[in-house]
Enzyme design. Structure first.
Site, PDB file in Angstrom:
ATOM      1  N   ILE A 183       0.820  -1.220   0.000  1.00 32.27           N
ATOM      2  CA  ILE A 183       0.000   0.000   0.000  1.00 32.27           C
ATOM      3  C   ILE A 183       0.849   1.263   0.000  1.00 32.27           C
ATOM      4  O   ILE A 183       0.320   2.365  -0.036  1.00 32.27           O
ATOM      5  CB  ILE A 183      -0.962   0.020   1.207  1.00 32.27           C
ATOM      6  CG1 ILE A 183      -0.185  -0.072   2.524  1.00 32.27           C
ATOM      7  CG2 ILE A 183      -1.979  -1.097   1.102  1.00 32.27           C
ATOM      8  CD1 ILE A 183      -1.064   0.044   3.768  1.00 32.27           C
ATOM      9  N   GLY A 184       2.173   1.119   0.053  1.00 27.96           N
ATOM     10  CA  GLY A 184       3.020   2.302   0.053  1.00 27.96           C
ATOM     11  C   GLY A 184       4.480   1.931   0.225  1.00 27.96           C
ATOM     12  O   GLY A 184       4.859   0.753   0.221  1.00 27.96           O
ATOM     13  N   GLY A 203       8.000   3.013   2.564  1.00 30.41           N
ATOM     14  CA  GLY A 203       8.552   3.738   3.697  1.00 30.41           C
ATOM     15  C   GLY A 203      10.025   4.017   3.489  1.00 30.41           C
ATOM     16  O   GLY A 203      10.597   3.742   2.431  1.00 30.41           O
ATOM     17  N   PHE A 237      12.473   2.569   4.937  1.00 32.79           N
ATOM     18  CA  PHE A 237      13.294   1.366   4.986  1.00 32.79           C
ATOM     19  C   PHE A 237      12.836   0.288   4.002  1.00 32.79           C
ATOM     20  O   PHE A 237      13.556  -0.661   3.757  1.00 32.79           O
ATOM     21  CB  PHE A 237      13.270   0.780   6.398  1.00 32.79           C
ATOM     22  CG  PHE A 237      13.933   1.657   7.409  1.00 32.79           C
ATOM     23  CD1 PHE A 237      15.292   1.597   7.614  1.00 32.79           C
ATOM     24  CD2 PHE A 237      13.199   2.566   8.150  1.00 32.79           C
ATOM     25  CE1 PHE A 237      15.897   2.406   8.552  1.00 32.79           C
ATOM     26  CE2 PHE A 237      13.799   3.371   9.085  1.00 32.79           C
ATOM     27  CZ  PHE A 237      15.164   3.297   9.286  1.00 32.79           C
ATOM     28  N   VAL A 248       5.508  -0.764   2.604  1.00 35.67           N
ATOM     29  CA  VAL A 248       4.466  -0.806   3.625  1.00 35.67           C
ATOM     30  C   VAL A 248       3.307  -1.599   3.041  1.00 35.67           C
ATOM     31  O   VAL A 248       2.834  -1.304   1.943  1.00 35.67           O
ATOM     32  CB  VAL A 248       4.002   0.606   4.035  1.00 35.67           C
ATOM     33  CG1 VAL A 248       2.919   0.512   5.110  1.00 35.67           C
ATOM     34  CG2 VAL A 248       5.171   1.428   4.535  1.00 35.67           C
ATOM     35  N   ASP A 257       8.174  15.650  14.590  1.00 32.74           N
ATOM     36  CA  ASP A 257       7.731  15.599  13.193  1.00 32.74           C
ATOM     37  C   ASP A 257       6.216  15.553  13.132  1.00 32.74           C
ATOM     38  O   ASP A 257       5.631  14.761  12.397  1.00 32.74           O
ATOM     39  CB  ASP A 257       8.336  14.388  12.491  1.00 32.74           C
ATOM     40  CG  ASP A 257       8.136  14.452  10.969  1.00 32.74           C
ATOM     41  OD1 ASP A 257       7.765  15.536  10.474  1.00 32.74           O
ATOM     42  OD2 ASP A 257       8.336  13.430  10.300  1.00 32.74           O
TER      43      ASP A 257
END
Length: 953
Positions: A593-594, A596, A598, A601, A712
């Site tokens: 779904i995405g 990251g 590292f 995801v 953040d």
């Protein structure tokens, strides 16, 4: 759609402002089959090159999957400028109810297209290297229109698109647990499907619920169905509960439910399939003997007793008041000797019938296996009519009033018109004395009411009444118990009224004692409750934070404090202490779904034995990592594992015993807050937005009380679930200020940048990160939420933002922003960090707003707050500067309605002069926020007044 199956040219639409363009050629797929492909090889990435498919029908699917097969040449193998070379491309889609796309429509830009993802190659082609193909599967949706176009955008890539396959998943028709479920297309993560019982099965109970089962997003049925379907009497489950099969001849099944058919008992038999019993035949030759209102019935044995000797008989009585009319059960007024059911002999006496009435009697024969027969016991029917002049039973005996020594009683007058009541006789006896001599008395009355006097105080009496006609007295009716009142002194004390009867065996003194005890207990409870309320209220004034629901406050122990995992000599020890290890067999990854910092995801399912399966988000650590990268990756889990709060993303666990290394968190269906707000622009009320902000502030209050500084905080790092609950996320690596840069940003050790525009000035200048700097960031998040995901400071550069803040410039209120909220933002942006509110103050302020929603109707005026030239980021609009209706809609970010405006004939700015809300509804502008935005813009342009429109939009 599958381009591999196409036998002719695809003829997709291409668009480019410079050469080269996407070129359709024949190529070979991974199996060396000839396919139609599109190729492009750009010298630089300064311009975009678009490729758009033909319209793809969605066929009822709400989300679809796109499988891409492509190759990509490595930048280092190409003679091109390395910075402009790309090893990625973008995938978009555009929905439409008609196949109306042209070479110029829709516009070749991200909006109106919807971006799916930036697709990166896993395998790159090198000179002399092995030829490897990339396969990527992406999901897009939700889809709401008839179809959609796919669009590919290359910006510096050298690649070949070998095949495109578009598909959706569905759960096939299924029969399970005696329930049938139809083919189901999932509309969400889990789609409920309603089924029905298989043939010859049903659900027990008066209001059964239909069988239900859940279809997963992956097209797989989830778990077992929720059903109570069972086979009917005479049927048994077969083929693994896929059907209900009729019992064979010679077998039976008495009731619904599980279990097989049984062989008929010895000497019993059934001659048909699907039998619920092995019954005998009907009794023979019933003979009635009628005597006024009584009856004697005799009959002969059945011809076939099923070979059994355990025959019994039941009598069914039905009363038919009118000839040819409906018959009803006789009720309790009819008596039977020896009984009505399970009669061993073949004779029964019946009395208590009404005169001049037709009755229908059925004599039924049963044996030991016919109690739940599907057809009912075999029976023989006979009709009789009673004599006309026989008294009937009197019913409805009831009490009107009661005193210490008397009872006033009343009963129903029989309604039959074919006889006349001459007199009534009452028989009343003291219940305690039973059948003793002189305990019973009689009284006559010519009407249906009587007063019994000279009775004993507080005594129970059994009373019966019968009627006399020309034929004589009938039988006494059913005995009813009444009670006289106790002493008059108790009656006048206010505990009991004078005309109340006590028809139970308890004594009045006990009742009074019970009432007094109950009143005392109630008074004691009220006193205790008042004391607890006063104590809690006093504690609340002393420390209002003690009522916080985050669960971290412990009486007398203070608050839990965050422990930095990097203070451990062995960081792996922190991971083991704060994060739970999960067996990889419990996790099923479903889709990416995405991406990251590292690795990828993913979304997946977590099923731990003994617990309910649930969806999780899975962060993976891509291969080839160093020990430091692994420690940094898992540090987020050791941080997150210390937090337990409803507005903080929850850590489910980690997987470190196998590859890839994973972090599992709860799955948030609506994703990041900024993109979610942009997708739903104008669809939430101010009170809903304040509720979101309150959740974020509550989570940050919890973190600040644990002495954790987020550093953040931004809308992109807030996740939203299906219930619109916002949760703080992204507890990643420490970050440092990138020096010697014209556009300073915070950068992690792996290069992930954090924009300056969310950061407090002291953190930028002196790296002073505190909860106060998080409060500054929270003020920016408030502005993002109230502007539905607008980028803070618009297109200003980071350096311009830093300079503006130093000159006391602050963001103006978003459109329709309540004044109170913008003032709270300005409080968060105080230059002196000690002057900013704490998160506990922010939560309290938002709670007051929620309790007083009327204050949200006072909206801030643009220009309120500190002034600065940079405030005018939004250029003044005029009819001349807009040029066309399309330019104007794009300027106010309403370009989604451009086609509707043009089709309705609004081709020039002057035609907008008299547009109304009703006109906008016809154009498809149904959101109130969008209507207001468009009408306000038209008014600001000055078109309606035919005056130059130099007003700020």
């Amino acid at each position: 759609m599958n381009t591999k199956t196409e036998t002719s040219d695809l003829k997709w639409t291409t668009h480019s402002r410079s050469k080269p363009e996407w070129e359709e050629v024949s190529g070979l797929d991974e199996e060396n089959n000839s396919v139609r492909t599109y190729q492009i090889c750009q010298a630089d990435g300064s311009s975009s090159h678009w490729l758009r498919s033909k319209l793809i029908e969605r066929r009822g699917a709400s989300q679809v999957y796109v499988e891409l097969l492509f190759t990509m040449i490595e930048c280092s193998s190409r003679n091109t400028h390395h910075r402009s070379c790309k090893e990625t491309f973008n995938l978009y889609y555009y929905q439409s109810d008609t196949d109306d796309a042209t070479a110029t429509h829709p516009a070749w830009m991200e909006n109106p297209y919807t971006k799916v993802d930036t697709v990166a190659a896993d395998f790159l082609l090198r000179k002399g290297g092995e030829k490897k193909f990339n396969v990527k599967t992406l999901r897009l949706g939700p889809l709401t229109k008839r179809g959609f176009y796919l669009a590919f955008q290359a910006q510096g890539a050298c690649m070949a698109l070998l095949s495109v396959r578009v598909f959706f998943k569905k759960c096939p028709a299924l029969t399970r647990s005696l329930s049938v479920f139809p083919e189901t297309v999932p509309r969400s993560l889990v789609q409920e499907a309603v089924g029905q019982c298989v043939a010859n099965a049903a659900q027990p109970g008066p209001n059964p619920r239909p069988p239900k089962m859940f279809c997963g997003e992956d097209g797989q049925w989830v778990d077992q169905p929720t059903t109570t379907c069972t086979c009917l009497p005479g049927f048994e489950a077969s083929h693994g509960e896929l059907e209900c099969r009729a019992c064979p001849v010679g077998q039976f099944k008495m009731g619904s439910g599980p279990g097989p058919c049984s062989v008929c008992p010895d000497s019993s038999h059934t001659g048909e399939m699907g039998s619920a019993s092995c019954p005998p035949s009907s009794p023979r030759s019933p003979v009635p003997q009628v005597n006024d209102t009584s009856l004697t019935l005799e009959w002969s044995e059945p011809l076939d007793n099923g070979g059994r000797s355990d025959l019994t008989y039941n009598i069914e009585c039905r009363m038919c008041p009118a000839p040819g009319g409906p018959c009803t059960p006789c009720g309790d007024g009819v008596n039977y000797r020896p009984s009505q059911i399970e009669i061993q002999g073949r004779r029964v006496s019946i009395w208590g019938l009404r005169p001049h009435t037709t009755y229908s009697f059925t004599v039924m024969a049963l044996n030991g296996v016919s109690s739940l027969s599907q057809q009912g016991p075999a029976g023989e029917n006979i009709n009789i009519t009673t004599s006309p002049n026989v008294p009937v039973l009197v019913s409805g005996l009831r009490k009107i009033t009661a005193t210490e020594s008397s009872l006033t009683l009343h009963w129903n007058t029989p309604t039959q018109s074919h006889y006349r009541i001459l007199q009534y006789q009452l028989r009343y006896c003291e219940k305690e004395r039973g059948s003793e001599e002189n305990s019973c008395h009689f009284m006559e009355s010519g009407v249906n009411e009587v007063v019994l006097s000279d009775l004993r105080r507080a005594t129970q009496y059994e009373v019966q009444v019968r009627a006399r006609t020309l034929a004589g007295y009938g039988s006494f009716g059913q005995a009813v118990v009444f009670r006289t009142l106790p002493d008059a002194s108790l009656s006048h004390s206010g505990c009991l009224p004078l005309s109340v009867s006590l028809e139970d065996d308890s004594s009045s003194p006990l009742l009074v004692t019970g009432i007094l005890i109950a009143m005392g207990m109630l008074l004691l409870i009220i006193v205790i409750a008042a004391a607890i309320y006063c104590i809690r209220k006093q504690n609340h004034f002393k420390d209002p934070e003690m009522s916080d629901k985050n669960g971290q406050y412990l009486m007398g122990q203070g608050v839990k404090v965050y422990i930095d995992p990097f203070t451990y000599e062995d960081p792996n020890e922190a991971v083991r202490e704060f994060a739970k290890e999960i067996d990889v067999s419990c996790v099923k990854i479903e889709e990416v779904i995405g991406a990251g910092e590292f690795g990828e995801v993913c979304r997946g399912r977590l099923r731990i034995p003994g617990k309910k399966e649930n969806y999780v988000a899975i962060k993976t650590l891509k291969g080839g990592y160093t020990d430091k990268q692994r420690r940094d990756f898992l540090s987020e889990a050791s941080i997150m594992g210390q937090f337990q709060h409803p507005n903080i993303i929850h850590l489910e666990g980690i997987i470190t015993a196998s590859c890839p290394v994973m972090i599992l968190t709860e799955f948030m269906e609506n994703g990041a807050l900024d993109s979610f707000l942009r997708l739903n622009d104008g669809q939430f009320t101010p009170i809903q937005l304040v509720g979101m902000l309150r959740g974020i502030a509550s989570g940050m209050k919890y973190l600040s009380e644990m002495s954790y500084v987020h550093r953040d905080l931004a809308a992109r790092n807030i996740l939203v679930n299906s219930n619109l609950v916002c949760k703080v996320s992204d507890f990643g690596l420490s970050r440092f200020l990138q020096e010697n840069s014209s556009d300073p940003t915070y950068t992690s050790s792996l290069g992930g940048k954090i924009p300056i525009r969310w950061t407090a000035p002291e953190a930028i200048a002196f790296r002073k990160f505190t909860s106060a700097s998080d409060v500054w960031s929270y003020g920016i998040v408030m502005w993002e939420v109230m502007s539905f995901g607008e980028r803070p400071y618009w297109d200003m550069s980071n350096q311009d933002v830093i300079n503006a803040i130093e000159q006391d410039y602050r963001l103006p209120p978003p459109p329709d922003c309540p004044t109170y909220l913008h003032q709270l933002m300005l409080d968060c942006w105080q230059k002196e960090r000690t002057a900013r509110p704490r998160f506990s103050n922010i939560v309290s302020a938002l709670d007051k707003l929620i309790r007083n929603p009327a204050s949200l109707k006072i909206t801030a005026q643009e220009g309120a707050g500190p002034s600065h030239p940079l405030l005018d980021q939004r250029s003044p609009l005029t009819p001349a500067s807009c040029g066309t209706v399309g330019d104007w809609l794009r300027a106010i970010k309403m370009e989604r309605y451009e086609e509707s405006f043009l089709q309705a004939g609004y081709t020039s700015m002057q035609l907008l002069a008299h547009i109304t809300t009703e006109d906008l509804l016809r154009l498809g502008v149904t959101l109130a926020g969008h209507q207001k935005k468009i009408l306000s813009s038209i008014e600001a342009l000055g078109i309606q007044n035919k005056t130059p429109g130099n007003v700020l939009y």
